[in-house]
Design a protein around this motif. Structure first.
Motif, mmCIF file in Angstrom:
data_model
loop_
_atom_site.group_PDB
_atom_site.id
_atom_site.type_symbol
_atom_site.label_atom_id
_atom_site.label_comp_id
_atom_site.label_asym_id
_atom_site.label_seq_id
_atom_site.Cartn_x
_atom_site.Cartn_y
_atom_site.Cartn_z
ATOM 1 N N MET A 19 0.833 -1.194 0.000
ATOM 2 C CA MET A 19 0.000 0.000 0.000
ATOM 3 C C MET A 19 0.880 1.261 0.000
ATOM 4 O O MET A 19 0.645 2.200 -0.750
ATOM 5 N N HIS A 20 1.932 1.255 0.834
ATOM 6 C CA HIS A 20 2.844 2.397 0.883
ATOM 7 C C HIS A 20 3.556 2.587 -0.457
ATOM 8 O O HIS A 20 3.746 3.730 -0.904
ATOM 9 N N LEU A 21 3.933 1.495 -1.072
ATOM 10 C CA LEU A 21 4.582 1.573 -2.376
ATOM 11 C C LEU A 21 3.624 2.136 -3.422
ATOM 12 O O LEU A 21 3.999 2.987 -4.236
ATOM 13 N N ARG A 22 2.393 1.705 -3.388
ATOM 14 C CA ARG A 22 1.388 2.188 -4.337
ATOM 15 C C ARG A 22 1.170 3.693 -4.161
ATOM 16 O O ARG A 22 1.103 4.444 -5.134
ATOM 17 N N LEU A 23 1.079 4.153 -2.904
ATOM 18 C CA LEU A 23 0.898 5.577 -2.641
ATOM 19 C C LEU A 23 2.109 6.398 -3.091
ATOM 20 O O LEU A 23 1.972 7.462 -3.698
ATOM 21 N N HIS B 252 4.548 10.114 -7.247
ATOM 22 C CA HIS B 252 5.567 10.412 -8.258
ATOM 23 C C HIS B 252 5.046 10.227 -9.683
ATOM 24 O O HIS B 252 5.800 10.408 -10.641
ATOM 25 N N GLY B 253 3.784 9.828 -9.817
ATOM 26 C CA GLY B 253 3.199 9.643 -11.147
ATOM 27 C C GLY B 253 3.800 8.473 -11.907
ATOM 28 O O GLY B 253 3.976 8.534 -13.121
ATOM 29 N N ARG B 254 4.122 7.410 -11.187
ATOM 30 C CA ARG B 254 4.735 6.226 -11.801
ATOM 31 C C ARG B 254 3.923 4.990 -11.458
ATOM 32 O O ARG B 254 3.137 4.986 -10.521
ATOM 33 N N SER B 255 4.210 3.936 -12.204
ATOM 34 C CA SER B 255 3.646 2.635 -11.850
ATOM 35 C C SER B 255 4.421 2.098 -10.651
ATOM 36 O O SER B 255 5.518 2.580 -10.331
ATOM 37 N N VAL C 178 9.611 0.874 -7.914
ATOM 38 C CA VAL C 178 10.570 -0.090 -7.347
ATOM 39 C C VAL C 178 11.900 0.028 -8.067
ATOM 40 O O VAL C 178 12.966 0.034 -7.433
ATOM 41 N N ARG C 179 11.886 0.153 -9.402
ATOM 42 C CA ARG C 179 13.134 0.309 -10.149
ATOM 43 C C ARG C 179 13.879 1.571 -9.714
ATOM 44 O O ARG C 179 15.102 1.545 -9.517
ATOM 45 N N CYS C 180 13.144 2.674 -9.524
ATOM 46 C CA CYS C 180 13.780 3.925 -9.091
ATOM 47 C C CYS C 180 14.376 3.799 -7.690
ATOM 48 O O CYS C 180 15.492 4.263 -7.442
#
Length: 82
Positions: free
Chosen positions: A15-19, A24-27, A32-34
């Protein structure tokens, strides 16, 4: 390109990753890559684990007294009868 699968990923972490990705306007994948690029681009520590532990706890522990060293026991002579 390689594929990475992460098992047992905590729902709260997801959930934190999704938020964060949305901020940042990313998938989520791109986020995760960034994150990985940023973390892995940091220079490796020039000190080993022991040195880092000493520096982290030196203010708390101070100098601890070392016990007196003694000579080790002589090895057992297995050929000598008891």
């Amino acid at each position: 390109m390689a594929t990475l699968t992460i098992r047992n990923f905590d729902e709260t972490l997801k959930m934190h990753l999704r938020l964060r990705a949305a901020e940042h306007g990313r998938s989520m994948e791109e986020e995760v890559r960034c994150i990985l690029r940023q973390e892995l681009a940091k220079p490796a520590s020039e000190y080993g684990l022991g040195s880092r532990i000493v520096s982290r706890f030196s203010d708390v522990a101070g100098d601890l007294p070392l016990p007196e060293r003694s000579q080790p026991r002589p090895p057992i002579d297995w050929d000598e009868p008891s």
